[in-house]
Motif scaffolding. Structure first.
Motif, PDB file in Angstrom:
ATOM      1  N   ALA A   1       0.835  -1.213   0.000  1.00 52.59           N
ATOM      2  CA  ALA A   1       0.000   0.000   0.000  1.00 52.59           C
ATOM      3  C   ALA A   1       0.868   1.262   0.000  1.00 52.59           C
ATOM      4  O   ALA A   1       0.355   2.371  -0.126  1.00 52.59           O
ATOM      5  CB  ALA A   1      -0.910   0.005   1.233  1.00 52.59           C
ATOM      6  N   GLY A   2       2.179   1.095   0.161  1.00 54.44           N
ATOM      7  CA  GLY A   2       3.053   2.256   0.301  1.00 54.44           C
ATOM      8  C   GLY A   2       3.806   2.604  -0.964  1.00 54.44           C
ATOM      9  O   GLY A   2       4.107   1.738  -1.791  1.00 54.44           O
TER      10      GLY A   2
ATOM     11  N   ASP B   1       3.814   2.771   6.321  1.00 50.05           N
ATOM     12  CA  ASP B   1       2.766   1.740   6.323  1.00 50.05           C
ATOM     13  C   ASP B   1       3.302   0.452   6.945  1.00 50.05           C
ATOM     14  O   ASP B   1       2.639  -0.176   7.770  1.00 50.05           O
ATOM     15  CB  ASP B   1       2.305   1.466   4.887  1.00 50.05           C
TER      16      ASP B   1
ATOM     17  N   TYR C   1      -5.200  -4.555   6.106  1.00 44.35           N
ATOM     18  CA  TYR C   1      -4.528  -3.255   6.170  1.00 44.35           C
ATOM     19  C   TYR C   1      -5.328  -2.293   5.304  1.00 44.35           C
ATOM     20  O   TYR C   1      -5.407  -2.462   4.082  1.00 44.35           O
ATOM     21  CB  TYR C   1      -3.074  -3.331   5.687  1.00 44.35           C
TER      22      TYR C   1
ATOM     23  N   LYS D   1      -5.839   1.569   4.093  1.00 39.26           N
ATOM     24  CA  LYS D   1      -5.128   2.859   4.020  1.00 39.26           C
ATOM     25  C   LYS D   1      -6.040   3.887   3.366  1.00 39.26           C
ATOM     26  O   LYS D   1      -6.494   3.682   2.242  1.00 39.26           O
ATOM     27  CB  LYS D   1      -3.847   2.676   3.204  1.00 39.26           C
ATOM     28  N   VAL D   2      -6.307   4.978   4.065  1.00 37.61           N
ATOM     29  CA  VAL D   2      -7.135   6.051   3.511  1.00 37.61           C
ATOM     30  C   VAL D   2      -6.210   7.214   3.185  1.00 37.61           C
ATOM     31  O   VAL D   2      -5.458   7.680   4.042  1.00 37.61           O
ATOM     32  CB  VAL D   2      -8.206   6.519   4.527  1.00 37.61           C
ATOM     33  N   ARG D   3      -6.270   7.673   1.937  1.00 36.13           N
ATOM     34  CA  ARG D   3      -5.325   8.696   1.477  1.00 36.13           C
ATOM     35  C   ARG D   3      -5.970   9.590   0.429  1.00 36.13           C
ATOM     36  O   ARG D   3      -7.041   9.281  -0.080  1.00 36.13           O
ATOM     37  CB  ARG D   3      -4.068   8.028   0.907  1.00 36.13           C
TER      38      ARG D   3
ATOM     39  N   ALA E   1      -0.553   7.866   4.114  1.00 33.95           N
ATOM     40  CA  ALA E   1      -1.859   7.658   4.753  1.00 33.95           C
ATOM     41  C   ALA E   1      -2.323   8.909   5.493  1.00 33.95           C
ATOM     42  O   ALA E   1      -1.551   9.535   6.211  1.00 33.95           O
ATOM     43  CB  ALA E   1      -1.760   6.496   5.738  1.00 33.95           C
TER      44      ALA E   1
ATOM     45  N   SER F   1      -4.455   5.063   8.599  1.00 30.29           N
ATOM     46  CA  SER F   1      -4.414   3.660   8.177  1.00 30.29           C
ATOM     47  C   SER F   1      -4.699   2.785   9.393  1.00 30.29           C
ATOM     48  O   SER F   1      -4.484   3.207  10.533  1.00 30.29           O
ATOM     49  CB  SER F   1      -3.077   3.306   7.533  1.00 30.29           C
TER      50      SER F   1
ATOM     51  N   GLY G   1      -0.794   7.198  10.605  1.00 30.94           N
ATOM     52  CA  GLY G   1      -1.257   8.517  10.171  1.00 30.94           C
ATOM     53  C   GLY G   1      -1.903   9.338  11.271  1.00 30.94           C
ATOM     54  O   GLY G   1      -2.447  10.411  11.006  1.00 30.94           O
TER      55      GLY G   1
END
Ligand SMILES: Cc1cc2nc3c(=O)[nH]c(=O)nc-3n(C[C@H](O)[C@H](O)[C@H](O)COP(=O)(O)OP(=O)(O)OC[C@H]3O[C@@H](n4cnc5c(N)ncnc54)[C@H](O)[C@@H]3O)c2cc1C
Ligand code: SF4
Length: 329
Positions: free
Chosen positions: A97-98, A164, A228, A230-232, A240, A243, A264
């Motif tokens: 996710a990163g 992350d 996992y 992740k909100v971005r 994030a 996250s 985050g």
């Protein structure tokens, strides 16, 4: 331009000897964070010790069944390693996710643990920043603080740790293996990163003369119910806003064990074991997850542009727990 000298470490002891006593020297691994910070004039090491030649590139089981991830294994090789995918899929999901594929091919596990905050003011040398220049003030507290922390903040710094990978490591209860002049030691991930308090310039508890040699994952693994989330601001290639790393185990229809780590939101990956214990033996319902989220976030403090974060974090916690619960294996 800042002049610096450069050497290539020939072994772990050589790397430790090189850095010992040279306060302004630094290790360099993938260089994806350090080089940026040097180019932005934020960091000015006078000597770089290149550790890429060290034999810290393996992922292997220890005799007791724990999994050792070498400090110089790239984030990409870690995420795609068959044993990580099979036994620690939460970690693979978090790493992937990163950043971007290119960055993950360069970034190392040691460097990821050590990466600096993404606070805009930390990178802008025309503004006060206690992390960059202790005692100069914090521009973010009364400035633009959309990405900033809501838990564990201090009046001196409200930055977040941007990783992350580290959020998943916190849920997994990983241990960081390091070697310095005084020998080898193991630092549980919960004690690796620090809250800002009065010394925001110190991100973690690694001594200057210590080299991270690897990360150890416990034998116990959670590969059925995990998530996992992740909100971005963008769908990829963004840090994030919030996250959530969740692992959970059920027994006879109720929660036997759950771990919820947040990214985050703080200067270190955030966990509240008291709330996790409260969830034990309760049904895995949205209502219980929401009540747990309220408890985790009850001390949250916002600073203006990040006023949205507690509500976002609550929804993210509930959704991550639900998705971990409903994951089809
Ligand atoms: C555009 C961009 C987007 C990104 N997005 C994300 C993201 O979404 N999520 C995320 O988690 N990360 C993200 N990253 C950060 C990235 O993951 C880190 O830059 C990377 O993990 C750092 O690893 P490195 O090997 O390149 O470290 P380096 O840049 O070489 O070093 C970073 C720091 O670690 C120290 N160090 C390195 N190895 C060791 C060791 N073995 N022992 C002791 N100290 C050591 C160095 O001295 C330095 O202080 C992003 C980076 C960029 C540039
Ligand atoms: S939040 Fe921390 S890193 Fe950002 S300006 Fe304030 S002191 Fe600097």
């Amino acid at each position: 331009m800042n002049n610096f000298t450069y050497s290539q470490a020939t072994g772990i002891d050589n790397a430790v000897n090189e850095i010992t006593g040279h306060e302004k020297s630094m290790f360099i691994a993938g260089g994806t964070n350090l080089i940026d910070l040097m180019k932005e004039n934020v960091l000015h090491p006078d000597h770089l010790i290149d550790i890429n030649g060290l034999h810290l590139t393996s992922i292997e089981f220890l005799d007791d069944g724990r999994l050792f991830l070498g400090a110089l294994v790239t984030n990409a090789d870690t995420a795609w390693h068959p044993e990580v995918e099979k036994k620690y899929p939460l970690l693979a999901e978090a790493i992937l996710a990163g950043a971007s594929p290119q960055l993950r091919n360069m970034a190392t596990n040691g460097g990821n643990l050590m990466q600096r905050t993404r606070c805009y003011y930390f990178y802008d040398t025309s503004t006060p920043c206690n992390k960059r220049t202790p005692g100069s003030g914090c521009s973010a507290i009364n400035g633009y603080n959309r990405i900033h922390a809501i838990l564990g903040t201090s009046q001196h710094c409200i930055a977040v740790h941007p990783s992350d990978m580290c959020v998943a490591l916190r849920a997994i209860n990983a241990v960081v293996q390091v070697k310095g002049k005084a020998g080898e030691r193991l630092i549980p991930i919960e004690h690796f990163h620090r809250l800002p308090a009065y010394t925001p310039q110190i991100d973690n508890n690694l001594a200057h003369d210590e080299l991270i040699t690897g990360i150890i994952l416990p034998r116990e693994h959670f590969n059925t119910h995990y998530k996992y989330l992740k909100v971005r601001d963008r769908a990829s290639y963004a840090f994030a806003l919030v996250s959530v790393a969740v692992v959970l185990r059920l027994k006879e229809g109720v929660i036997d064990e759950i771990r919820i780590a947040l990214g985050g939101v703080a200067h270190k990956p955030w966990r509240d074991e008291g709330v996790e214990n409260w969830l034990k033996d309760k049904p895995a319902t949205d209502e219980n997850f929401a009540e747990a989220a309220d408890m985790i976030l009850q001390e949250a403090k916002t600073f203006g542009a990040n006023d949205f974060k507690p509500a976002l974090a609550k929804r993210a916690i509930v959704r991550a727990c639900r998705e971990a619960l409903n994951r089809e294996i």
